[in-house]
Enzyme design. Structure first.
Site, PDB file in Angstrom:
ATOM      1  N   ARG A 100       5.497 -12.821   9.647  1.00 16.02           N
ATOM      2  CA  ARG A 100       6.137 -11.561   9.316  1.00 16.02           C
ATOM      3  C   ARG A 100       7.455 -11.461  10.060  1.00 16.02           C
ATOM      4  O   ARG A 100       7.672 -12.116  11.072  1.00 16.02           O
ATOM      5  CB  ARG A 100       5.234 -10.361   9.549  1.00 16.02           C
ATOM      6  CG  ARG A 100       4.764 -10.115  10.956  1.00 16.02           C
ATOM      7  CD  ARG A 100       3.624  -9.096  11.010  1.00 16.02           C
ATOM      8  NE  ARG A 100       3.976  -7.781  10.531  1.00 16.02           N
ATOM      9  CZ  ARG A 100       3.293  -7.129   9.588  1.00 16.02           C
ATOM     10  NH1 ARG A 100       2.258  -7.688   9.005  1.00 16.02           N
ATOM     11  NH2 ARG A 100       3.640  -5.920   9.219  1.00 16.02           N
ATOM     12  N   GLU A 149       0.878  -1.166   0.000  1.00 13.93           N
ATOM     13  CA  GLU A 149       0.000   0.000   0.000  1.00 13.93           C
ATOM     14  C   GLU A 149       0.921   1.223   0.000  1.00 13.93           C
ATOM     15  O   GLU A 149       1.807   1.329   0.857  1.00 13.93           O
ATOM     16  CB  GLU A 149      -0.864  -0.008   1.266  1.00 13.93           C
ATOM     17  CG  GLU A 149      -1.884   1.092   1.239  1.00 13.93           C
ATOM     18  CD  GLU A 149      -2.757   1.138   2.492  1.00 13.93           C
ATOM     19  OE1 GLU A 149      -2.612   0.248   3.351  1.00 13.93           O
ATOM     20  OE2 GLU A 149      -3.544   2.080   2.600  1.00 13.93           O
ATOM     21  N   LYS A 168       4.731   0.754   9.197  1.00 11.60           N
ATOM     22  CA  LYS A 168       4.837   2.039   8.516  1.00 11.60           C
ATOM     23  C   LYS A 168       4.256   3.162   9.366  1.00 11.60           C
ATOM     24  O   LYS A 168       4.754   4.282   9.349  1.00 11.60           O
ATOM     25  CB  LYS A 168       4.111   1.975   7.169  1.00 11.60           C
ATOM     26  CG  LYS A 168       4.951   1.338   6.080  1.00 11.60           C
ATOM     27  CD  LYS A 168       4.213   1.292   4.759  1.00 11.60           C
ATOM     28  CE  LYS A 168       3.288   0.111   4.689  1.00 11.60           C
ATOM     29  NZ  LYS A 168       2.544  -0.008   3.453  1.00 11.60           N
TER      30      LYS A 168
HETATM   31  P1  ATP Z   1       3.025  -2.201   7.866  1.00 11.66           P
HETATM   32  O1  ATP Z   1       2.277  -2.904   8.965  1.00 11.66           O
HETATM   33  O2  ATP Z   1       4.467  -2.059   8.089  1.00 11.66           O
HETATM   34  O3  ATP Z   1       2.386  -0.934   7.458  1.00 11.66           O
HETATM   35  P2  ATP Z   1       1.687  -3.535   5.856  1.00 11.66           P
HETATM   36  O4  ATP Z   1       1.477  -5.001   5.951  1.00 11.66           O
HETATM   37  O5  ATP Z   1       0.560  -2.640   6.147  1.00 11.66           O
HETATM   38  O6  ATP Z   1       2.957  -3.197   6.673  1.00 11.66           O
HETATM   39  P3  ATP Z   1       1.708  -3.428   3.061  1.00 11.66           P
HETATM   40  O7  ATP Z   1       2.123  -2.316   2.189  1.00 11.66           O
HETATM   41  O8  ATP Z   1       0.265  -3.761   3.113  1.00 11.66           O
HETATM   42  O9  ATP Z   1       2.268  -3.122   4.478  1.00 11.66           O
HETATM   43  O10 ATP Z   1       2.564  -4.730   2.772  1.00 11.66           O
HETATM   44  C1  ATP Z   1       2.929  -5.214   1.507  1.00 11.66           C
HETATM   45  C2  ATP Z   1       3.337  -6.652   1.651  1.00 11.66           C
HETATM   46  O11 ATP Z   1       4.453  -6.766   2.551  1.00 11.66           O
HETATM   47  C3  ATP Z   1       2.225  -7.480   2.256  1.00 11.66           C
HETATM   48  O12 ATP Z   1       2.098  -8.677   1.516  1.00 11.66           O
HETATM   49  C4  ATP Z   1       2.676  -7.743   3.653  1.00 11.66           C
HETATM   50  O13 ATP Z   1       2.189  -8.966   4.103  1.00 11.66           O
HETATM   51  C5  ATP Z   1       4.197  -7.726   3.532  1.00 11.66           C
HETATM   52  N1  ATP Z   1       4.818  -7.339   4.795  1.00 11.66           N
HETATM   53  C6  ATP Z   1       4.603  -6.217   5.508  1.00 11.66           C
HETATM   54  N2  ATP Z   1       5.311  -6.216   6.659  1.00 11.66           N
HETATM   55  C7  ATP Z   1       6.008  -7.379   6.673  1.00 11.66           C
HETATM   56  C8  ATP Z   1       6.924  -7.984   7.593  1.00 11.66           C
HETATM   57  N3  ATP Z   1       7.276  -7.381   8.736  1.00 11.66           N
HETATM   58  N4  ATP Z   1       7.442  -9.192   7.274  1.00 11.66           N
HETATM   59  C9  ATP Z   1       7.109  -9.802   6.125  1.00 11.66           C
HETATM   60  N5  ATP Z   1       6.252  -9.289   5.221  1.00 11.66           N
HETATM   61  C10 ATP Z   1       5.703  -8.099   5.475  1.00 11.66           C
HETATM   62 MG    MG Z   2      -1.146  -2.039   5.577  1.00 16.76          MG
END
Ligand code: ATP
Ligand code: MG
Length: 565
Positions: A270, A44, A280
């Site tokens: 994760r 995102e 983020k």
């Molecule tokens: P954050 O919680 O840091 O904002 P998010 O999951 O909201 O992360 P996205 O932009 O939705 O961020 O994530 C893009 C991809 O990266 C998704 O498939 C998510 O599962 C993966 N991802 C995000 N954080 C991690 C992590 N700590 N370890 C492994 N994969 C991750």
């Molecule tokens: Mg997210």
């Protein structure tokens, strides 16, 4: 390293990796369920990518590469509130920098808005979605609990015609935010609350960073994500464990529009890394509140921060490989990440001499105006890197820590009457200590042995220690930024005391010193890396200019611990 080499290496890395996801894919190919493999990385665009995303990128692109398939980069930009093109740009830059290539497969979920709308219309026609006029609060209240069923919406049995008309009015902006919503018609008694007639579309009168004011209804994550996967022909939709509970909904929605051989969602743990935060939203707070210096602050676990800190793509891919892919969440020690960069840089970066806490040494029996140039090895691990000329003169900078007025037992460095080797130059013996009026040592005097030219003697006389040095007349003055972990505790989000994570910021996470280094002017370009002997690995910062050279310490030479794998 050249591009080609990076490419070969990651292919090699990809081949070697094996995990439960690989097993599923192998099974799918064997059984004929799938003919080729298509994955995606779906960020995102609401912030910069971090090392957790790197794990997901390495996994998705790695798997695709391993099977000769493809991996899409898809921006999951269905929530207009927090999204921005600054982020879509930085994300593309980071993925490329990590060494991955999506080819022509760059997509935006927002480009599917029309298709998604049509899917919703299809669902309404088939009686699997309805327009609900309850408020958000009422919907939440009627959802029930983990043990008790929810309450059906009074609008659940609207006719198809009425639903179509209302949904079209929603799209045309005839309602205010929150006045109506589109919901799936599943089961208010479903064991999972996520499947109790979940919301699929909500009204939001807000411009989208790519679509402007074209839409005032926006699809929810679960609706948009699975259908985007389906539209792109994704075979394996790899996501983190928190989506496990969403999988039944993911599958229900694919069934609702009769997608055959649709994507399969598979969850993995994760990455959590000690002494830092990863989400983020948390990183955004640190940036917005100026607790760090921007998204690429070298203390942050963002990819741009790690890059500025001097990490290489190879080291991050190696890290992702070592931590592997598991089904259970765990905390990885930041020392493992540091180990990976040390191992990489040790192989190829040039060795140089630099002094971070300088003390002046005068070689009293050396000619005032003489300068000699000594050959020093560029990398003892790689003889083919050759040697360089290092200037030597009467006045030198040495490390203050390499001198003791009163030496402890077994001290191998400088102390009154002791002889040491100046790396690649001469043996020197300390004769005098000069102090200022406060008693602080401001200068030390030594004599050198002309027979020890180049750092050794014919008779192979032994000295106990070897220290590094820089000629005062030739040294370049540099600003050196030294880093420690950003937080003082392993997990700033989960501590016994009920404190905000920001209270655990390490006040010593950044310290700045003025140092002197070999005259390397030609090499002082951003992203150039060195090992300063005995001190660690360093990288020239992006803020560095010929007038003011700025260097970051990537990592010290000493390991916090020796990782097992
Ligand atoms: P954050 O919680 O840091 O904002 P998010 O999951 O909201 O992360 P996205 O932009 O939705 O961020 O994530 C893009 C991809 O990266 C998704 O498939 C998510 O599962 C993966 N991802 C995000 N954080 C991690 C992590 N700590 N370890 C492994 N994969 C991750
Ligand atoms: Mg997210």
């Amino acid at each position: 390293m050249d591009e080609k080499k990076i490419d070969e290496k990651s292919e090699e890395e990809a081949k070697n990796s094996s995990n439960f996801i690989i097993d599923i894919i192998d099974g799918d190919l064997e059984s004929g369920k799938r003919e080729s493999i298509v994955t995606r990385f779906p960020p995102e665009p609401n912030g910069y990518l971090h090392i957790g995303h790197a794990k997901s990128i390495c996994l998705n692109f790695g798997v695709a590469k391993q099977y000769g398939g493809r991996c899409h980069l898809r921006f999951d930009d269905t929530n207009p509130e927090k999204e921005d093109t600054e982020y879509t740009n930085s994300i593309q830059e980071d993925v490329k920098w990590l060494g991955f290539d999506w080819g022509d497969n760059l997509y935006y979920a927002s480009d599917y808005f029309e298709k998604l709308y049509q899917f919703a219309v299809q669902m309404i026609k088939e009686g699997t979605a309805f327009v609900c006029s309850l408020s958000g609060d009422e919907v939440k209240k009627n959802r029930g609990t983990a043990t008790g069923a929810g309450v059906e919406s009074p609008y659940r049995n609207r006719s198809v015609e009425e639903n179509l008309e209302l949904f079209s009015k929603m799209r045309n902006g005839e309602f205010k935010d929150g006045e109506q919503m589109l919901r799936a018609k599943i089961d208010m008694a479903h064991p999972s609350v996520l499947l109790r007639d979940p919301v699929l579309y909500r009204i939001k009168h807000m411009d989208h960073h790519r679509k402007g004011s074209e839409w005032c209804i926006y699809p929810m994550y679960d609706f948009a994500h699975g259908f985007s996967d389906a539209i792109e022909g994704i075979t394996h939709s790899l996501c983190t464990l928190e989506f496990e509970a969403h999988r039944p909904l993911y599958n229900w929605l694919l069934d609702a529009i009769h997608i055959e051989k649709g994507p399969q969602q598979i969850e993995f743990a994760r990455l959590n890394l000690s002494y830092t935060v990863m989400s983020k939203r948390k990183l955004m707070q640190l940036v917005d509140e100026n607790l760090v210096n921007g998204w690429d602050d070298p203390r942050l676990p963002t990819i741009s921060g790690l890059r500025r800190r001097g990490y290489t793509p190879e080291s991050i891919r190696d890290f992702a490989d070592r931590i592997g892919v598991a089904k259970r969440d765990s905390m990885v020690d930041i020392a493992l990440l540091e180990h990976c960069i040390r191992e990489d840089l040790n192989r190829w970066v040039p060795r140089r001499m630099g002094v971070l806490n300088p003390l002046k040494m005068v070689v009293t029996n050396y000619n005032d105006s003489e300068v000699e140039y000594f050959d020093a090895m560029n990398n003892p691990e790689k003889e083919s890197d050759g040697t360089r000329k290092v200037p030597f003169s009467k006045e030198l900078w040495i490390e203050r820590d390499d001198f003791r007025e009163v030496a402890p037992r077994k001290w191998r460095r400088l102390a009154p009457g002791k002889e040491v080797r100046l790396r690649s130059a001469y043996y020197v013996t300390l004769t005098d200590i000069i102090k200022d009026e406060t008693g602080e040592v401001v200068e030390i005097h030594c004599t050198y042995d002309p027979e020890s030219k180049g750092g050794w003697t014919e008779d192979e006389r032994k000295v106990r220690g070897t220290i590094h040095w820089v000629s005062v007349a030739h040294a370049a003055e540099v600003e050196v930024r030294l880093y420690e972990p950003l937080f003082t505790v392993e997990n700033p989000l989960n501590t016994e005391e009920d404190k905000d994570f920001k209270e655990y910021i390490n006040p010593e996470s950044l310290s700045v010193v003025q140092g002197f280094v070999e005259p390397l002017i030609a090499e002082f370009k951003p992203e150039q890396r060195f090992q300063f002997e005995r001190l660690g690995y360093f990288v020239v910062d992006k803020e560095s200019t010929p007038e003011k050279i700025v260097i970051n310490r990537v990592v010290s030479l000493k390991e916090r611990f020796k990782p097992k794998n």
